[in-house]
Design a protein around this motif. Structure first.
Motif, PDB file in Angstrom:
ATOM      1  N   PHE A 299     -10.924  -5.144  -2.382  1.00  0.00           N
ATOM      2  CA  PHE A 299     -10.021  -6.327  -1.942  1.00  0.00           C
ATOM      3  C   PHE A 299      -9.617  -6.367  -0.561  1.00  0.00           C
ATOM      4  CE2 PHE A 299      -9.392  -5.281  -6.465  1.00  0.00           C
ATOM      5  CZ  PHE A 299      -9.342  -6.663  -6.926  1.00  0.00           C
ATOM      6  N   PRO A 300     -10.324  -7.117   0.479  1.00  0.00           N
ATOM      7  CA  PRO A 300     -10.128  -6.858   1.916  1.00  0.00           C
ATOM      8  C   PRO A 300      -8.550  -7.288   2.039  1.00  0.00           C
ATOM      9  CG  PRO A 300     -11.295  -8.799   1.182  1.00  0.00           C
ATOM     10  CD  PRO A 300     -11.530  -7.891  -0.168  1.00  0.00           C
ATOM     11  N   GLU A 301      -7.889  -8.313   1.400  1.00  0.00           N
ATOM     12  CA  GLU A 301      -6.620  -8.706   1.589  1.00  0.00           C
ATOM     13  C   GLU A 301      -5.648  -7.676   1.624  1.00  0.00           C
ATOM     14  OE1 GLU A 301      -7.575 -10.725  -2.478  1.00  0.00           O
ATOM     15  OE2 GLU A 301      -8.442  -9.584  -0.879  1.00  0.00           O
ATOM     16  N   ILE A 302      -5.852  -6.509   0.750  1.00  0.00           N
ATOM     17  CA  ILE A 302      -4.835  -5.393   0.867  1.00  0.00           C
ATOM     18  C   ILE A 302      -5.176  -4.101   1.790  1.00  0.00           C
ATOM     19  CG2 ILE A 302      -4.224  -6.103  -1.618  1.00  0.00           C
ATOM     20  CD1 ILE A 302      -5.801  -3.606  -2.465  1.00  0.00           C
ATOM     21  N   GLY A 303      -6.414  -4.365   2.228  1.00  0.00           N
ATOM     22  CA  GLY A 303      -6.763  -3.163   3.518  1.00  0.00           C
ATOM     23  C   GLY A 303      -6.734  -2.061   2.935  1.00  0.00           C
ATOM     24  N   GLU A 304      -7.544  -1.597   2.060  1.00  0.00           N
ATOM     25  CA  GLU A 304      -7.909  -0.383   1.272  1.00  0.00           C
ATOM     26  C   GLU A 304      -8.990   0.298   1.655  1.00  0.00           C
ATOM     27  OE1 GLU A 304      -7.825  -0.154  -2.963  1.00  0.00           O
ATOM     28  OE2 GLU A 304      -9.097  -1.510  -3.005  1.00  0.00           O
ATOM     29  N   ASP A 305      -9.908  -0.644   2.581  1.00  0.00           N
ATOM     30  CA  ASP A 305     -11.283   0.056   3.056  1.00  0.00           C
ATOM     31  C   ASP A 305     -11.286   1.356   3.696  1.00  0.00           C
ATOM     32  OD1 ASP A 305     -10.027  -1.890   4.715  1.00  0.00           O
ATOM     33  OD2 ASP A 305     -11.811  -1.907   5.681  1.00  0.00           O
ATOM     34  N   PRO A 306     -10.379   1.971   4.261  1.00  0.00           N
ATOM     35  CA  PRO A 306     -10.585   3.130   4.899  1.00  0.00           C
ATOM     36  C   PRO A 306      -9.979   4.319   4.043  1.00  0.00           C
ATOM     37  CG  PRO A 306      -8.469   2.299   5.814  1.00  0.00           C
ATOM     38  CD  PRO A 306      -9.083   1.272   4.913  1.00  0.00           C
ATOM     39  N   TYR A 307      -9.868   4.149   2.775  1.00  0.00           N
ATOM     40  CA  TYR A 307      -9.307   5.170   2.161  1.00  0.00           C
ATOM     41  C   TYR A 307     -10.302   5.681   1.028  1.00  0.00           C
ATOM     42  CZ  TYR A 307      -4.853   3.718   3.796  1.00  0.00           C
ATOM     43  OH  TYR A 307      -3.936   3.119   4.688  1.00  0.00           O
ATOM     44  N   ASN A 308     -10.466   7.022   1.094  1.00  0.00           N
ATOM     45  CA  ASN A 308     -11.436   7.547   0.123  1.00  0.00           C
ATOM     46  C   ASN A 308     -10.948   8.346  -0.964  1.00  0.00           C
ATOM     47  OD1 ASN A 308     -14.311   7.131   1.746  1.00  0.00           O
ATOM     48  ND2 ASN A 308     -13.017   8.150   3.318  1.00  0.00           N
ATOM     49  N   ALA A 309     -10.124   9.126  -0.884  1.00  0.00           N
ATOM     50  CA  ALA A 309      -9.587   9.824  -2.092  1.00  0.00           C
ATOM     51  C   ALA A 309      -8.597   8.980  -2.846  1.00  0.00           C
ATOM     52  CB  ALA A 309      -8.547  10.967  -1.332  1.00  0.00           C
ATOM     53  N   PHE A 310      -8.761   9.077  -4.044  1.00  0.00           N
ATOM     54  CA  PHE A 310      -8.176   8.094  -5.002  1.00  0.00           C
ATOM     55  C   PHE A 310      -7.654   8.827  -6.471  1.00  0.00           C
ATOM     56  CE2 PHE A 310      -7.988   5.635  -9.048  1.00  0.00           C
ATOM     57  CZ  PHE A 310      -7.672   4.505  -8.836  1.00  0.00           C
ATOM     58  N   LEU A 311      -6.493   8.661  -6.590  1.00  0.00           N
ATOM     59  CA  LEU A 311      -5.919   9.466  -7.961  1.00  0.00           C
ATOM     60  C   LEU A 311      -5.062   8.323  -8.614  1.00  0.00           C
ATOM     61  CD1 LEU A 311      -5.012  11.716  -9.941  1.00  0.00           C
ATOM     62  CD2 LEU A 311      -3.157  12.334  -8.338  1.00  0.00           C
ATOM     63  N   GLY A 312      -5.454   8.003  -9.947  1.00  0.00           N
ATOM     64  CA  GLY A 312      -4.603   7.011 -10.594  1.00  0.00           C
ATOM     65  C   GLY A 312      -4.251   7.584 -11.850  1.00  0.00           C
ATOM     66  N   VAL A 313      -2.983   7.128 -12.262  1.00  0.00           N
ATOM     67  CA  VAL A 313      -2.540   7.798 -13.706  1.00  0.00           C
ATOM     68  C   VAL A 313      -2.040   6.688 -14.407  1.00  0.00           C
ATOM     69  CG1 VAL A 313      -2.271  10.139 -12.793  1.00  0.00           C
ATOM     70  CG2 VAL A 313      -0.288   8.259 -13.040  1.00  0.00           C
ATOM     71  N   PRO A 314      -2.284   6.484 -15.774  1.00  0.00           N
ATOM     72  CA  PRO A 314      -1.795   5.300 -16.441  1.00  0.00           C
ATOM     73  C   PRO A 314       0.004   5.512 -16.722  1.00  0.00           C
ATOM     74  CG  PRO A 314      -2.778   6.679 -17.846  1.00  0.00           C
ATOM     75  CD  PRO A 314      -3.118   7.517 -16.412  1.00  0.00           C
ATOM     76  N   ILE A 315       0.650   4.562 -16.790  1.00  0.00           N
ATOM     77  CA  ILE A 315       1.934   4.172 -16.992  1.00  0.00           C
ATOM     78  C   ILE A 315       2.230   3.725 -18.537  1.00  0.00           C
ATOM     79  CG2 ILE A 315       4.191   3.442 -16.516  1.00  0.00           C
ATOM     80  CD1 ILE A 315       2.958   2.923 -13.582  1.00  0.00           C
TER      81      ILE A 315
END
Length: 760
Positions: A99-115
């Protein structure tokens, strides 16, 4: 880490609305984990899409605008799998969505957890970092813990936001549904009136101010009263405290300066908030700021702020007590935890429904609601108590749902159900005076459970043949002290006279568990396994003896009394209680009262008693099963806990086999067995209990004619065949579905109303 987590949870819980809570979460989590990005995506149940709702590190202008399908991207993958996803190089993952509009292209490490809250996926909490690395186990565990701790707060905030009329996606809310558990069947449409405990700031609801000048005057009096109290305490302790210790009182008085805390409350009152609500909002804001300060001394001042707030609130409420509360014509009573005494707050002719954020369909307030014929929803934990005052709602007691922002279609649907229920009740009146006899000639006596005097006429009008359970604790619970022997005697006499010559089974005082007396508090870690029922009264024979004496004297000349002992778990309790009953009987006779020794029975509600039914039955005159508590104890499910309400199954195979064993063992020694739990008032349950051989069924008066209509339409042989088939099944859900199908096949599908499936 634990202190950090506690601090985050506290700060989030004080947030005034969902958006502020999410902003606190992303800011505090990003700081705690020292990452470059933290974001929260919430799943919109209307659109079934995730929306970026808050972020620290990404483009803030994208908040509320960027959305993903429920299974789209890495966020969607976390939600679908319902487990954490930890990636070293997120852009290389096949499910990565850019999503170019949120500017996340430089981020490699990702950790997501469900709520996740109560099995419902609310959204996904994500942290990201430029460095290509895996987050370590402690970081992953921390984020999972944060998510689990905050899920309820987010659910509550979501419900509160939607209640204001707008979904967080921006769409106008319509037929907003808050789910609980069914407490008492029926439909009620009315305006919410919140009952809240005294001097509890967190419980104070938001409410519009009816008269600003009156509210300002009340608050001014409260401030001056608290100032005077502080000055008096300061003066009284002046000889005992050093000057530096007395300085605390100066701090309190400083906070109460018109330019400080009171000034902010006054401003909010002038904006249209009632004084108590304005005070709560200002105190919450002060506390949140103080608790966020890292300096230990200053953060501790939050306690002082709370103390001042509580003092001011107590004064305001004391003043408000002098003014009689006005209720609309149709009232839905709402509370964090409804109690039996609260039911008397609203005139009965105005009360159309009950909603409790705590408790389950088998808690005692729900049982009383069924006795009073009031629709009731229990365990509605996401109900925004502070924001629901005056809101028009539908209480669906059949499916355990609460609706606000009612559409014309939904209103019409529930009005038609209410009309159908009224017509059904009228149609059943024709069998009121007819015997409850099956098509093959088996007679099934139907008794009622009572507790309130209002139950008496309703019970007699429904054709009750006797009382299987008179809850003697009700007169104790609506008092502010133990009722005297004479007061008890008068109360018992009314019941005995009303049903004479029919039998009236009076259970001795049964407090503890979820039934408390304000003047005799029982504080325990696990009250249901603690000091309750016969255990209390045997430890306090002065209470037991007075009660039995009142019962015996009340029965003079009527002789329709039966006495029943609750919570029996061993033989010695029966023998001790019988000794006291015999003692009182002889004393009453010596006083000149011509009374007969009443039949004495026990309630089987503890699993241990199941295996001693023969020994128990040999010592007493009758057996009565309390199926509510028996089910609770057999399944190890607290029936007041909405988190496990779905595990409380009255049709659980273990429960059915236990009930069958009890009646067989009692009949083996020629003792009759009744049952007074809620299962007897269920159409399918009544059929099975009759098939098992129970001699009497006792239920709430509102269920009596429905049960009679079902039992008169079937044969005992058919019921026994159905029971034999069900006892081979191992799933409570399958057993219940089979019973419902059997009812539909004989034309009684209207007695087991399915929940409404169309929601918006």
């Amino acid at each position: 880490m634990l202190n950090l987590l506690k601090s985050i949870v506290q700060e989030v819980s004080k947030a005034p609305e969902l958006g502020a809570a999410l902003e606190i979460i992303v800011r505090r989590v990003r700081q705690a984990m020292n990452t470059e990005v933290c974001s929260v995506y919430l799943l919109d149940p209307v659109q079934n899409r995730y929306t970026l709702m808050a972020t620290e590190g990404l483009n803030a202008s994208a908040v509320g605008k960027v959305t993903l399908g429920h299974s789209e991207g890495l966020v969607g993958l976390v939600g679908v799998r319902e487990e954490p996803i930890n990636l070293q190089n997120a852009p290389s993952h096949p499910r990565f969505r850019y999503f170019p509009e949120i500017g996340e292209d430089p981020y490699n490490a990702f950790l997501g957890v469900p709520i996740i809250h109560r099995r419902r996926n609310l959204g996904v909490l994500v942290v990201q970092q430029q460095e290509a690395r895996l987050f370590d186990e402690s970081e992953e565990s921390f984020l999972v813990t944060v998510s689990a701790q905050l899920a309820a707060t987010i659910a509550h905030g979501e419900a509160t936001g939607i209640l204001s009329g707008i979904h967080f996606s921006g769409e106008r809310a319509r037929d907003v549904c808050i789910k609980g558990v069914a407490g008492s069947g029926g439909v009620g449409i009315g305006q919410c009136a919140v009952i809240y405990p005294p001097a509890d700031l967190d419980a104070v609801p938001d409410k519009a101010c009816e008269d600003i000048e009156v509210e300002l005057a009340a608050f001014s009096v409260a401030v001056e009263t608290v100032r005077d109290d502080i000055r008096k305490v300061d003066s009284r302790l002046s000889d005992q405290l050093r000057p530096e210790e007395r300085a605390l009182f100066d701090v309190y008085l400083g906070m109460l300066d018109n330019n400080a805390l009171p000034g902010e409350v006054v401003s909010m009152i002038r904006e249209g908030h009632w004084a108590q609500g304005a005070l709560r909002r200002v105190i919450d804001e002060y506390v949140r700021h103080f608790e966020a300060i890292k300096d230990a001394y200053l953060s501790e001042r939050a306690v002082d702020i709370k103390d001042l707030g509580t003092r001011l609130l107590a004064c305001l409420q004391m003043d408000a007590e002098q003014i009689e509360r006005k209720y609309p014509d149709k009232v839905v009573l709402v509370s964090e935890e409804l109690t039996p005494s609260m039911l008397g707050e609203v005139p009965r002719n105005k009360l159309v429904g009950l909603v409790s954020a705590r408790g389950s369909g088998n808690s005692h307030v729900a049982i009383l609601a069924r006795a009073m014929g009031l629709p009731c929803v229990m365990g509605a934990v996401d109900t925004p108590i502070n924001r629901i005052e005056g809101v028009e709602v539908v209480v669906d007691g059949f499916s355990g749902e609460l609706y606000s922002h009612i559409s014309a279609e939904l209103r019409s649907y529930y009005l038609s159900i209410a009309e159908e229920e009224r017509n059904l009740s009228k149609g059943l009146e024709q069998i009121r005076d007819k015997p409850c006899v099956t098509t093959d000639g088996h007679q099934m006596p139907l008794w009622v459970n009572t507790g309130l005097m209002t139950d008496v006429m309703r019970s007699l009008n429904q054709g009750a043949e006797g009382v299987g359970l008179y809850r003697t604790e009700v007169p104790f619970m609506i008092n502010d002290r133990f009722p005297s022997e004479l007061e008890q005697r008068d109360s018992y006499r009314e019941q005995l006279e009303a049903f004479s010559p029919g039998p009236v089974t009076m259970r001795t005082l049964d407090v503890g568990g979820d039934k408390s007396l304000s003047y005799f508090p029982i504080k325990e870690e696990n009250p249901f396994l603690g000091w309750r029922g016969i255990r209390v009264t045997l430890d306090h024979p002065e209470i037991f003896l007075v009660q039995v004496r009142a019962m015996l004297k009340a029965s003079a000349g009527l002789n329709n009394l039966r006495i029943m002992l609750p919570m029996i778990s061993n033989i010695s309790e029966i023998e001790e209680a019988m000794h006291l009953v015999y003692r009182v009987y002889h004393e009453v006779r010596e006083e000149g009262f011509d009374v007969a020794l009443p039949p004495l029975g026990v309630m089987i509600e503890v699993p241990a008693a199941i295996f001693q039914v023969r020994e128990i039955a040999e010592r007493v005159d009758f057996i009565s099963v309390g199926s509510n508590d028996l089910t609770q104890y057999l399944l190890a499910v607290d029936r007041n806990n909405p988190r496990v309400a779905s595990l409380y199954h009255t049709f659980h195979p273990a429960v059915l086999h236990a009930l069958k064993r009890i009646v067989e063992d009692a009949h083996a020694v020629d003792k009759k067995v009744s049952i007074c739990g809620e299962l007897a008032g269920d159409p399918g349950g009544a059929i099975l209990l009759m098939a098992m051989g129970y001699d009497m069924l006792s239920m709430n008066a509102n269920n009596l004619l429905r049960i009679k209509s079902v039992l008169r339409a079937v044969s005992l042989e058919w019921a026994q065949a159905l029971l034999a088939r069900l006892l081979t099944m191992d799933s409570p859900q399958v057993i219940k579905a089979t019973i419902d199908l059997a009812l539909r096949e004989i034309g009684f599908d209207h007695l087991s109303r399915p929940p409404r499936t169309e929601t918006h």
